[in-house]
Design a protein around this motif. Sequence first.
Motif, mmCIF file in Angstrom:
data_model
loop_
_atom_site.group_PDB
_atom_site.id
_atom_site.type_symbol
_atom_site.label_atom_id
_atom_site.label_comp_id
_atom_site.label_asym_id
_atom_site.label_seq_id
_atom_site.Cartn_x
_atom_site.Cartn_y
_atom_site.Cartn_z
ATOM 1 N N ILE A 33 4.539 16.246 4.590
ATOM 2 C CA ILE A 33 4.051 16.449 3.084
ATOM 3 C C ILE A 33 4.380 15.406 2.202
ATOM 4 C CG2 ILE A 33 4.070 18.243 1.058
ATOM 5 C CD1 ILE A 33 5.056 20.361 2.966
ATOM 6 N N TYR A 34 3.410 14.776 1.490
ATOM 7 C CA TYR A 34 3.763 13.533 1.020
ATOM 8 C C TYR A 34 2.912 13.413 -0.384
ATOM 9 C CZ TYR A 34 -1.257 12.259 2.461
ATOM 10 O OH TYR A 34 -2.590 12.197 2.701
ATOM 11 N N GLY A 35 3.478 12.724 -1.515
ATOM 12 C CA GLY A 35 3.011 12.401 -2.914
ATOM 13 C C GLY A 35 3.559 11.427 -3.487
ATOM 14 N N GLY A 36 2.837 10.890 -4.481
ATOM 15 C CA GLY A 36 3.196 9.579 -5.095
ATOM 16 C C GLY A 36 2.550 9.149 -6.202
ATOM 17 N N VAL A 37 2.401 8.027 -6.825
ATOM 18 C CA VAL A 37 1.742 7.337 -7.871
ATOM 19 C C VAL A 37 1.214 6.229 -7.488
ATOM 20 C CG1 VAL A 37 2.015 6.411 -10.051
ATOM 21 C CG2 VAL A 37 3.601 8.341 -9.389
ATOM 22 N N LYS A 38 -0.094 5.948 -7.542
ATOM 23 C CA LYS A 38 -0.636 4.562 -7.485
ATOM 24 C C LYS A 38 -0.831 3.948 -8.774
ATOM 25 C CE LYS A 38 -3.664 6.257 -3.641
ATOM 26 N NZ LYS A 38 -3.406 5.300 -2.538
ATOM 27 N N ASN A 39 -0.750 2.649 -8.626
ATOM 28 C CA ASN A 39 -1.047 1.834 -9.810
ATOM 29 C C ASN A 39 0.083 2.165 -10.852
ATOM 30 O OD1 ASN A 39 -1.771 -0.146 -11.866
ATOM 31 N ND2 ASN A 39 -3.902 0.507 -11.991
ATOM 32 N N LEU A 40 1.435 1.966 -10.225
ATOM 33 C CA LEU A 40 2.390 2.440 -11.001
ATOM 34 C C LEU A 40 2.744 1.807 -12.366
ATOM 35 C CD1 LEU A 40 4.840 4.077 -10.434
ATOM 36 C CD2 LEU A 40 6.085 2.206 -9.507
ATOM 37 N N PHE A 41 2.158 0.775 -12.502
ATOM 38 C CA PHE A 41 2.540 0.249 -13.872
ATOM 39 C C PHE A 41 1.319 0.058 -14.673
ATOM 40 C CE2 PHE A 41 5.604 -1.532 -10.908
ATOM 41 C CZ PHE A 41 6.752 -1.227 -11.462
ATOM 42 N N ASN A 42 0.288 0.838 -14.263
ATOM 43 C CA ASN A 42 -1.098 1.039 -15.021
ATOM 44 C C ASN A 42 -1.618 -0.336 -15.446
ATOM 45 O OD1 ASN A 42 -2.760 3.030 -16.095
ATOM 46 N ND2 ASN A 42 -2.027 2.698 -18.084
ATOM 47 N N ALA A 44 -9.935 -6.493 -10.522
ATOM 48 C CA ALA A 44 -9.034 -5.176 -10.184
ATOM 49 C C ALA A 44 -10.070 -4.092 -10.446
ATOM 50 C CB ALA A 44 -7.980 -5.356 -11.111
ATOM 51 N N SER A 45 -9.456 -3.021 -10.033
ATOM 52 C CA SER A 45 -10.037 -1.464 -10.026
ATOM 53 C C SER A 45 -9.791 -1.013 -11.467
ATOM 54 C CB SER A 45 -9.216 -0.528 -8.941
ATOM 55 O OG SER A 45 -9.628 0.767 -9.285
ATOM 56 N N LEU A 46 -10.673 -0.439 -11.717
ATOM 57 C CA LEU A 46 -10.676 0.410 -13.441
ATOM 58 C C LEU A 46 -9.727 1.764 -13.250
ATOM 59 C CD1 LEU A 46 -14.379 -0.389 -14.488
ATOM 60 C CD2 LEU A 46 -12.321 -1.626 -15.002
ATOM 61 N N GLN A 47 -9.346 2.004 -12.403
ATOM 62 C CA GLN A 47 -8.450 3.158 -12.131
ATOM 63 C C GLN A 47 -7.004 2.774 -12.412
ATOM 64 O OE1 GLN A 47 -9.672 4.802 -7.998
ATOM 65 N NE2 GLN A 47 -9.355 6.539 -9.290
ATOM 66 N N GLY A 48 -6.511 3.310 -13.518
ATOM 67 C CA GLY A 48 -5.214 3.409 -14.058
ATOM 68 C C GLY A 48 -4.113 3.956 -13.083
ATOM 69 N N ILE A 49 -3.067 4.469 -13.688
ATOM 70 C CA ILE A 49 -2.070 5.121 -12.888
ATOM 71 C C ILE A 49 -2.716 6.528 -12.630
ATOM 72 C CG2 ILE A 49 -0.927 5.775 -15.165
ATOM 73 C CD1 ILE A 49 1.681 5.844 -13.761
ATOM 74 N N ARG A 50 -2.260 6.919 -11.628
ATOM 75 C CA ARG A 50 -2.724 8.157 -11.169
ATOM 76 C C ARG A 50 -1.785 8.705 -10.095
ATOM 77 N NH1 ARG A 50 -5.215 4.122 -9.336
ATOM 78 N NH2 ARG A 50 -6.211 4.197 -6.985
ATOM 79 N N GLY A 51 -1.473 10.088 -10.190
ATOM 80 C CA GLY A 51 -0.949 10.841 -8.912
ATOM 81 C C GLY A 51 -1.451 11.035 -7.749
ATOM 82 N N PHE A 52 -0.915 11.487 -6.679
ATOM 83 C CA PHE A 52 -1.773 12.125 -5.291
ATOM 84 C C PHE A 52 -0.656 12.763 -4.625
ATOM 85 C CE2 PHE A 52 0.191 7.900 -3.978
ATOM 86 C CZ PHE A 52 0.726 8.464 -2.712
ATOM 87 N N ALA A 53 -1.018 13.737 -3.885
ATOM 88 C CA ALA A 53 -0.376 14.557 -2.984
ATOM 89 C C ALA A 53 -1.201 14.953 -1.879
ATOM 90 C CB ALA A 53 0.165 15.869 -3.842
ATOM 91 N N GLY A 54 -0.534 15.096 -0.735
ATOM 92 C CA GLY A 54 -1.293 15.387 0.518
ATOM 93 C C GLY A 54 -0.462 16.047 1.605
ATOM 94 N N ILE A 55 -1.081 16.256 2.596
ATOM 95 C CA ILE A 55 -0.644 16.878 3.820
ATOM 96 C C ILE A 55 -1.175 16.531 5.160
ATOM 97 C CG2 ILE A 55 -2.007 18.852 3.851
ATOM 98 C CD1 ILE A 55 0.382 20.719 4.717
ATOM 99 N N ARG A 56 -0.421 16.105 6.352
ATOM 100 C CA ARG A 56 -0.585 15.614 7.600
ATOM 101 C C ARG A 56 -0.305 16.581 8.461
ATOM 102 N NH1 ARG A 56 1.758 10.832 5.407
ATOM 103 N NH2 ARG A 56 0.159 9.355 4.603
ATOM 104 N N TYR A 57 -0.990 16.899 9.399
ATOM 105 C CA TYR A 57 -0.565 17.867 10.671
ATOM 106 C C TYR A 57 -1.048 17.291 11.964
ATOM 107 C CZ TYR A 57 -0.417 21.898 13.922
ATOM 108 O OH TYR A 57 -0.039 22.662 14.684
ATOM 109 N N GLN A 58 -0.164 17.264 13.138
ATOM 110 C CA GLN A 58 -0.601 16.858 14.243
ATOM 111 C C GLN A 58 -0.026 17.706 15.293
ATOM 112 O OE1 GLN A 58 0.700 12.711 16.466
ATOM 113 N NE2 GLN A 58 -0.964 12.083 14.908
#
Length: 680
Positions: free
Chosen positions: A618-627, A664-678
């Motif tokens: 299970i994972y999560g985080g922040v992209k473009n941390l400094f916006n 650069a991308s026009l996407q600013g700071i954003r969160g994400f969360a996900g799940i991996r299974y194997q």
Amino acid sequence: MQKLLLSALMLLMARQSICQPPSRIDTSTGIHDLDEMVITGTMKAVRRTDSPIPVEVLTPQFFRKNPTPCLFESIGMVNGIQPQLNCNVCNTGDIHINGMEGPYTMILIDGMPIVSSLSTVYGLNGIPNSMVERIEVVKGPASSLYGSEAMGGIINVITKDAAHAPAISADVFATSWKEINADVAMKLKVGKTSGLLGINWFNYQSPVDHNKDGFTDLTLQNRISLFNKWNFGRARNRQASIAARYVYEDRWGGQMNWSRKWRGSDSIYGESITTRRWEFIGTYQLPLKEKIMAQLSYNWHDQGSYYGTTPYNANQQVAFAQLYWDKQFGSNHSFLLGGSYRYTLYDDNTPGTTAADGVTNQPAKTPLPGLFIQDEWTINSHHTLLGGYRYDYDKYHGHVHSPRLAYKYTPDNRHIIRASFGTGYRVVNLFTEDHAALSGAREVVIASALLPERSYNSNINYTHKIQYGRTFINMDLTGFYSWFTNKIIGDFDSDPTKIIYNNLNGHAISRGIAMNIDAVFPFPLKVLAGVTLQDVYQVNENTEGKMIKTVQLHAPRWSGNFVAGYSFNGGWSADLTGKWNGPMRLPIQPRDYRPEYSPWHCITNIQITKKIKDRLEIYGGVKNLFNFLPSDPLMRPFDPFNKHVNDPINNKEGYNFDTGYNYASLQGIRGFAGIRYQLR
């Protein structure tokens, strides 16, 4: 804030117990495996340390440090590689290697050149990460083996052997922008035949306009990709496999109140692109005493689109066949001899595929046969010499010769020096690369017999493996220099009714130095960092006979990347990743109020992962941390159809609506969360 975050991360590291490092750099951390098997540099399976051609190897674990919905975005984590968005509205783009534009980069899937200029972005879109074994990158011309388009470098996506793949794997994540991405793969078994079925789905349907210019900040997309591969068990372990992929995508960007009913109208601006694509790949080792390999591929790409009121509909088909003999002479000579044939059929609704009478449709048909030979001579345990040569015949450019020479010196097991010289070439498909300019009733004029674009490349690479106690460091330093001649350019300004094509009356240069460092410490920290200093420009003779130097667009002089991974107790880990660029030259208009060069900037991401046993993460985080966000990406967004462009009061400078000012991308700071299974 950035310094505070790094200080906090280092403090947490200091509190953790020391653990034994691996005996070699571990790919499970995303760091390159020095003993990884590679094929791209020489078309033979060799260990990375034994290859006389420098090859960078990236595993899916590397890309999991910063999950993205496609490999097109992920590949930007590699030092010296830049995914460049060419339009802030439709978000289509290409891959730059060492500052060279996208058409100079060849995208391969399992060694097959099934991606071309019309569909380059789709070569790295929609491939399920669960299907990828590794990605191999060769920077610099490789035309002696791979022919046209391998002029700036190669990105080869190696898919998994179905026989060794997990039974089931899945990776699903979502972002705070309501993006959803799902990768699912399962293993199939029928007797001695092993199959792998993968599905990738990406969906984003929530228009956002944070910069308040009236346009979507991110293109809305609905994409699905199906990939199926089969490996056949044969006597004496002879190879045989087939694979197929289907991609469907519907994307649009534009004014916030655009809907499909406005497609092609001049009321509300939108750029809408619908794409369907089929790919087929086959490899078969002939049942002979000698090792003779047959490879086949075919792709069909259909695009229907509107850029505002301008329709662009195109269909491209590429068939490729290759046969080569892989022979070992004694213990010192590894020999390769082969031939290939590529046939491209291209058709669109522009004057580019109109016959001389101006009425009849005439699709472009481009056959390209070639022969190649290569010998890798292991002189002794310290010295290896590789020589290669390729001959191609193009119906427009005639005979094309591409030699290559490489040398590897290994004084001991900690030092490797590689030096190489080679030539590259590119047979340009004028219309697939300039389709946006071919709208309207322009006459295509070829001013003279076009010569193929040529390059002369040399580079020297030094690899040093360092061990201090239980700290392992791998340093990789490369200097590169490429001289390009006969660059084909289109003149759209001399006559507004014509496009006049001719070779560049001058030359272009790409030169620079790149350094990568991988490190594994006695405490559970692994770090990768890279920096590239480059100078990319062209020199052309102007109308007054003076030679003018022009810096290449979207080629930052300084760039780099970093990946830091740390493992905590209890199955927790943290990854800090980033990509930074120095100033790069941007396309501006006459008397543009926007700066010609972008600012220094860094896109930083952080991810926390919790591993539950061996199957679930299970994972999560922040992209473009400094916006970080670019400013003024669109010129005159309030008049996208240029209806008031000639207004002397409100548009004194004569600006036109423009979408290409991108760094650069026009996407600013954003969160994400996900799940991996194997499941194995």
